[in-house]
Design an enzyme around this catalytic site. Structure first.
Site, PDB file in Angstrom:
ATOM      1  N   LYS A  77       0.884  -1.166   0.000  1.00  0.00           N
ATOM      2  CA  LYS A  77       0.000   0.000   0.000  1.00  0.00           C
ATOM      3  C   LYS A  77       0.922   1.216   0.000  1.00  0.00           C
ATOM      4  O   LYS A  77       1.555   1.512   1.014  1.00  0.00           O
ATOM      5  CB  LYS A  77      -0.877  -0.043   1.245  1.00  0.00           C
ATOM      6  CG  LYS A  77      -1.715   1.212   1.488  1.00  0.00           C
ATOM      7  CD  LYS A  77      -2.638   1.006   2.696  1.00  0.00           C
ATOM      8  CE  LYS A  77      -3.456   2.256   2.999  1.00  0.00           C
ATOM      9  NZ  LYS A  77      -4.400   2.050   4.119  1.00  0.00           N
ATOM     10  N   GLU A 133      -3.277   6.913   1.966  1.00  0.00           N
ATOM     11  CA  GLU A 133      -3.605   7.158   3.366  1.00  0.00           C
ATOM     12  C   GLU A 133      -2.343   7.362   4.211  1.00  0.00           C
ATOM     13  O   GLU A 133      -2.131   6.666   5.204  1.00  0.00           O
ATOM     14  CB  GLU A 133      -4.493   6.036   3.924  1.00  0.00           C
ATOM     15  CG  GLU A 133      -5.828   5.956   3.194  1.00  0.00           C
ATOM     16  CD  GLU A 133      -6.849   5.026   3.819  1.00  0.00           C
ATOM     17  OE1 GLU A 133      -6.443   4.001   4.407  1.00  0.00           O
ATOM     18  OE2 GLU A 133      -8.051   5.325   3.703  1.00  0.00           O
ATOM     19  N   ARG A 171      -1.368  -2.157  -4.455  1.00  0.00           N
ATOM     20  CA  ARG A 171      -2.760  -1.726  -4.287  1.00  0.00           C
ATOM     21  C   ARG A 171      -3.029  -0.384  -4.970  1.00  0.00           C
ATOM     22  O   ARG A 171      -2.180   0.509  -4.962  1.00  0.00           O
ATOM     23  CB  ARG A 171      -3.120  -1.657  -2.797  1.00  0.00           C
ATOM     24  CG  ARG A 171      -3.096  -3.039  -2.172  1.00  0.00           C
ATOM     25  CD  ARG A 171      -3.405  -2.989  -0.698  1.00  0.00           C
ATOM     26  NE  ARG A 171      -4.812  -2.994  -0.392  1.00  0.00           N
ATOM     27  CZ  ARG A 171      -5.425  -2.070   0.339  1.00  0.00           C
ATOM     28  NH1 ARG A 171      -4.771  -1.010   0.784  1.00  0.00           N
ATOM     29  NH2 ARG A 171      -6.712  -2.173   0.623  1.00  0.00           N
ATOM     30  N   LYS A 186      -9.766  -2.312  -5.598  1.00  0.00           N
ATOM     31  CA  LYS A 186     -10.995  -2.547  -4.819  1.00  0.00           C
ATOM     32  C   LYS A 186     -12.184  -2.655  -5.761  1.00  0.00           C
ATOM     33  O   LYS A 186     -12.230  -1.990  -6.800  1.00  0.00           O
ATOM     34  CB  LYS A 186     -11.223  -1.421  -3.811  1.00  0.00           C
ATOM     35  CG  LYS A 186     -10.247  -1.474  -2.636  1.00  0.00           C
ATOM     36  CD  LYS A 186     -10.644  -0.547  -1.497  1.00  0.00           C
ATOM     37  CE  LYS A 186      -9.600  -0.636  -0.378  1.00  0.00           C
ATOM     38  NZ  LYS A 186      -9.947   0.128   0.831  1.00  0.00           N
ATOM     39  N   ASP A 211     -14.805   2.686  -1.338  1.00  0.00           N
ATOM     40  CA  ASP A 211     -14.201   1.898  -0.268  1.00  0.00           C
ATOM     41  C   ASP A 211     -15.183   0.909   0.355  1.00  0.00           C
ATOM     42  O   ASP A 211     -15.633   1.117   1.475  1.00  0.00           O
ATOM     43  CB  ASP A 211     -13.661   2.849   0.807  1.00  0.00           C
ATOM     44  CG  ASP A 211     -12.764   2.144   1.803  1.00  0.00           C
ATOM     45  OD1 ASP A 211     -12.426   0.980   1.563  1.00  0.00           O
ATOM     46  OD2 ASP A 211     -12.418   2.768   2.816  1.00  0.00           O
ATOM     47  N   GLU A 253     -16.423  -4.237   7.511  1.00  0.00           N
ATOM     48  CA  GLU A 253     -16.166  -2.886   8.032  1.00  0.00           C
ATOM     49  C   GLU A 253     -17.383  -1.972   7.883  1.00  0.00           C
ATOM     50  O   GLU A 253     -17.819  -1.335   8.841  1.00  0.00           O
ATOM     51  CB  GLU A 253     -14.969  -2.275   7.301  1.00  0.00           C
ATOM     52  CG  GLU A 253     -14.715  -0.832   7.701  1.00  0.00           C
ATOM     53  CD  GLU A 253     -13.493  -0.230   7.023  1.00  0.00           C
ATOM     54  OE1 GLU A 253     -12.830  -0.932   6.227  1.00  0.00           O
ATOM     55  OE2 GLU A 253     -13.195   0.946   7.302  1.00  0.00           O
ATOM     56  N   GLU A 274     -28.648  -3.077   3.238  1.00  0.00           N
ATOM     57  CA  GLU A 274     -28.681  -1.866   2.403  1.00  0.00           C
ATOM     58  C   GLU A 274     -29.961  -1.069   2.659  1.00  0.00           C
ATOM     59  O   GLU A 274     -29.948   0.170   2.661  1.00  0.00           O
ATOM     60  CB  GLU A 274     -28.614  -2.267   0.927  1.00  0.00           C
ATOM     61  CG  GLU A 274     -28.619  -1.079  -0.018  1.00  0.00           C
ATOM     62  CD  GLU A 274     -28.528  -1.490  -1.486  1.00  0.00           C
ATOM     63  OE1 GLU A 274     -28.930  -2.637  -1.805  1.00  0.00           O
ATOM     64  OE2 GLU A 274     -28.067  -0.683  -2.309  1.00  0.00           O
TER      65      GLU A 274
HETATM   66  O1  GCW Z   1     -11.416   0.669   4.227  1.00  0.00           O
HETATM   67  C1  GCW Z   1     -10.332   1.464   4.586  1.00  0.00           C
HETATM   68  C2  GCW Z   1     -10.140   1.169   6.021  1.00  0.00           C
HETATM   69  C3  GCW Z   1      -8.721   1.196   6.487  1.00  0.00           C
HETATM   70  C4  GCW Z   1      -7.882   0.377   5.513  1.00  0.00           C
HETATM   71  C5  GCW Z   1      -7.990   0.998   4.138  1.00  0.00           C
HETATM   72  C6  GCW Z   1      -7.247   0.208   3.066  1.00  0.00           C
HETATM   73  C7  GCW Z   1      -6.068  -1.045   6.062  1.00  0.00           C
HETATM   74  O2  GCW Z   1     -10.942   2.038   6.768  1.00  0.00           O
HETATM   75  O3  GCW Z   1      -8.701   0.659   7.772  1.00  0.00           O
HETATM   76  O4  GCW Z   1      -6.550   0.248   5.914  1.00  0.00           O
HETATM   77  O5  GCW Z   1      -9.327   1.034   3.732  1.00  0.00           O
HETATM   78  O6  GCW Z   1      -7.893  -0.561   2.368  1.00  0.00           O
HETATM   79  O7  GCW Z   1      -6.047   0.354   2.930  1.00  0.00           O
END
Ligand code: GCW
Length: 698
Positions: free
Chosen positions: A298, A302, A335, A376, A381, A409, A530
């Protein structure tokens, strides 16, 4: 050759202290009593023998002493080990006409009470055992058969977001099932109990076709950086257990490790010293870890370091690691979750949804053959509803893996029942070219575009949902998410309802009508979740930080780029080319047209693509605001019904499971009511539009 019956009668337990999930010993009642001949002394065959012995042990069945009376004889071995003497005439003839796949597939042949489980590679034996237990009563074919099967996808990976120490995000980041099964107190867990647990895990995941596990979080902190050096021998003990089940070990690495571990003054991927450092470390890792499969990275995401720090591209970064990994048949999973997490909410022109495609599509063709871009499933997310990421269709010359989130999550954190097989299947079946003419290109086709076809490796990755809880997943029914993930990674075309039926039937012993009801409850649970949370694809509305429970404006004025833009007149994000952020243009023409036009945009994604008045009439016939009210009320009622169904089922499952699910439903119901009331009240207060049915809104 190790004649099975002559082995020491050492005791091997089948799932010590943990729930066997879909592999209860009863599934193997007949298999466990067969006379067994194991050909080969490789770790996979040996571990398989141990499993059969464990199954035949004190709780598994009468054991090998009974073998003569059953007349059943199982032969297990890779192709090169098979000889006519061991097989006998009938199996030899059957094998001659069977087309045993070259890779990780397997073949099961049955002739007159003798069964052959074979494969080109040891890992295939593991997957074949899973098939026997899953599809044959008692794990034993009732009559003669030839069954040949191979995975459609090369890389079938579970990513753990496990940390070595407890921190602000917990031992397992976004983990809802206890602590890490791999790490504790800053160390790799290598005690016998922990390794037994890893063995149980390896059995579970290899039985459904998973072939790689990444042990640590993609957010690599100082402690985990040292998995590459001071903890490497301990990692090797875990890797050995996984390897013996045909599962390769991956490690998440920190892009700046050349500085933090190597003492260099740079991590610039084009600096020779950096490349040499990665090559040296990787050689040590690859030669120490049995079944090492590669790295997960990664970077520039972030607040993690990455190639942008040095003015380099993601291709430069990924290729530096790929070069170090190439001699070891290992890959780098790079990623694509790269976006600006310091956005100004006042800035309406920046659109987080665009970020992955903007960063990576133009780099297609620049990546090394053993680099895999991990994308993803949606552009944001892991929300309960998102469109399919357009990046998945924009990398024809690059290795690609689609990343799903098994850990819940944003989908109820394993307190709510939310079965995600339906969501993943919908993504995998999504035709990226639809309505645009030309050959269909489903996400499944992208994931299954194989190395064998001369391309780069491709795969399906899931963020794991397990932990130290005895039932593995916190919510016992969330085991089915892990099961569905593995099965879909093996064959993305499988029907998710069928997979639920498989899981229910293997895991419980329910009367047929109740099994059917449970499948139904689980099958609709994603839609139910949902229906009481964020509506019409708009996403979020969760409590910031931990992401559990409702907070409609929780993310509205934050730097995360996750807004719904509700005002007194309407809600939604304008992502059109005509008047919005232009995100729709990232799709091939067919979808771009469909999403761009508010009249053709599917209802469930309306607020993802368009800002509309509350009075906007959906294709389904009601207005946006009335739809919100109706579905929130219906969602809570559906949870009430599901909980009631469970009460009918509870008496037929183990008491601990009955109680676990009962308690989770109670919390889900409480939380769903909270969601309903906050979302409805929010929309009512913003719009001033009363509920047409006159129900209570606060
Ligand atoms: O979904 C978000 C999460 C983070 C996560 C990030 C990612 C591991 O809130 O906790 O970090 O994505 O996918 O890198």
């Amino acid at each position: 050759m190790v004649p099975y019956g002559q082995q020491d009668d050492q005791e091997v337990a089948w799932f010590t202290g943990s729930d066997p999930c879909w592999l209860p010993a009863r599934r193997a009642a007949r298999l466990a009593t067969a006379r067994t001949t194991l050909l080969g002394d490789d770790p996979v065959t040996a571990a398989l023998g141990e499993d059969l012995r464990a199954l035949a042990g004190p709780t598994g069945g009468p054991g090998p002493a009974e073998d003569d009376t059953t007349g059943r004889h199982l032969v297990v071995g890779t192709l090169e080990r098979l000889t006519p003497e061991v097989l006998g005439t009938e199996l030899t003839a059957a094998l001659g006409s069977a087309d045993v796949p070259a890779g990780e597939g397997f073949a099961v042949l049955a002739r007159g009470g003798r069964v052959l489980l074979t494969a080109a590679r040891p890992a295939g034996l593991r997957h074949g055992l899973g098939w026997l237990l899953r599809s044959q009563p008692g794990g034993w074919p009732a009559g003669d058969l030839v069954h040949v099967e191979e995975p459609r996808v090369d890389l079938r990976v579970l990513d753990h977001w496990d940390n070595m120490t407890d921190g602000p995000m917990g031992v397992v980041e976004r983990g809802y099932a206890g602590d890490s099964i791999f790490f504790a107190d800053g160390r790799v867990r290598t005690d016998a109990a922990a390794l037994a647990r890893v063995r149980d895990y390896a059995r579970l995941v290899s039985s459904i076709g998973v072939n790689a596990v990444c042990l640590n979080n993609v957010n690599v902190h100082a402690a985990e950086a040292h998995l590459l050096d001071e903890h490497l021998d301990d990692v090797a003990r875990v890797a050995a257990v996984l390897d013996a089940h045909g599962v390769r070990t991956l490690l998440s690495v920190d892009f700046s490790a050349p500085i933090s571990l190597g003492g260099l003054d740079t991590a610039d991927p084009l600096d020779e010293r950096v490349a040499a450092w990665w090559a040296g470390v990787t050689k040590r890792v690859a030669t120490t870890l049995p079944g090492f499969g590669g790295y997960v990275v990664k970077a520039d995401s972030e607040n993690r370091p990455g190639p942008h720090t040095y003015g380099r591209t993601h291709a430069d970064g990924a290729n530096c690691l790929a070069a170090a990994l190439a001699p070891f048949d290992a890959v780098v999973f790079w990623r694509c979750f790269v976006y600006d997490c310091h956005q100004d909410w006042r800035d309406r022109s920046t659109d987080r949804a665009r970020a992955a495609h903007d960063h990576f599509a133009r780099l297609d063709g620049q990546f090394a053959p053993n680099a895999v871009l991990q994308v993803k499933n949606g552009p944001m997310d892991f929300q309960v509803r998102e469109p399919v990421s357009p990046l998945l269709g924009a990398l024809p010359r690059t290795g690609v893996a689609v990343e799903f989130q098994i850990t819940q999550e944003y989908t109820g954190q394993q307190k709510h029942l939310c079965h995600l097989g339906q969501q993943w299947s919908e993504v995998l079946r999504f035709d990226l070219h639809a309505h645009g003419g030309g050959e269909p290109l489903r996400v499944a086709d992208v994931a299954a575009r194989s190395r064998r076809a001369g391309g780069a490796p491709t795969g399906v990755v899931g963020v794991a949902n397990v932990g130290t809880d005895a039932n593995w997943t916190g919510h016992a029914l969330a085991q089915a998410n892990l099961y569905a993930f593995g099965r879909l990674a093996w064959d993305p075309g499988l029907d998710p309802d069928l997979l639920l039926r498989e899981w229910v039937e293997q895991t419980f012993e329910l009367p047929a009508d109740l099994a059917g009801e449970l499948v139904e409850v689980m099958s609709r649970s994603w839609a139910v979740y949902e229906s009481y949370t964020a509506p019409l694809g708009v996403g979020w509305m969760v409590r910031p930080g931990h992401h559990y429970g409702p907070d409609v404006d929780g993310y509205e004025y934050t730097p995360w780029g996750t807004y719904h833009f509700a005002d007194r007149d309407g809600i939604g994000v304008d992502r059109t080319v005509a008047t919005g952020t232009g995100y729709t243009a990232q799709y091939p023409a067919g979808w771009a047209r469909v999403y761009e036009d508010v009249r053709t945009c599917p209802d469930e994604l309306l607020l993802f693509f368009h800002h509309v008045p509350y009075s906007h009439v959906l294709a389904g016939g009601s207005t946006v605001v009335q739809h919100v009210y109706d579905t929130r009320f219906a969602g809570v009622e559906a949870v009430e019904e599901s909980a009631a169904t469970w009460e009918r089922i509870a008496g037929h499952v183990p008491a601990a499971t009955a109680e676990n699910v009962r308690q989770r439903f109670a919390e889900q119901l409480r939380s769903a009511r909270e969601w309903r009331d906050q979302v409805n009240t929010y929309f009512f207060r913003k719009s001033g539009v009363p509920d047409a049915a006159g129900r209570r809104i606060h």
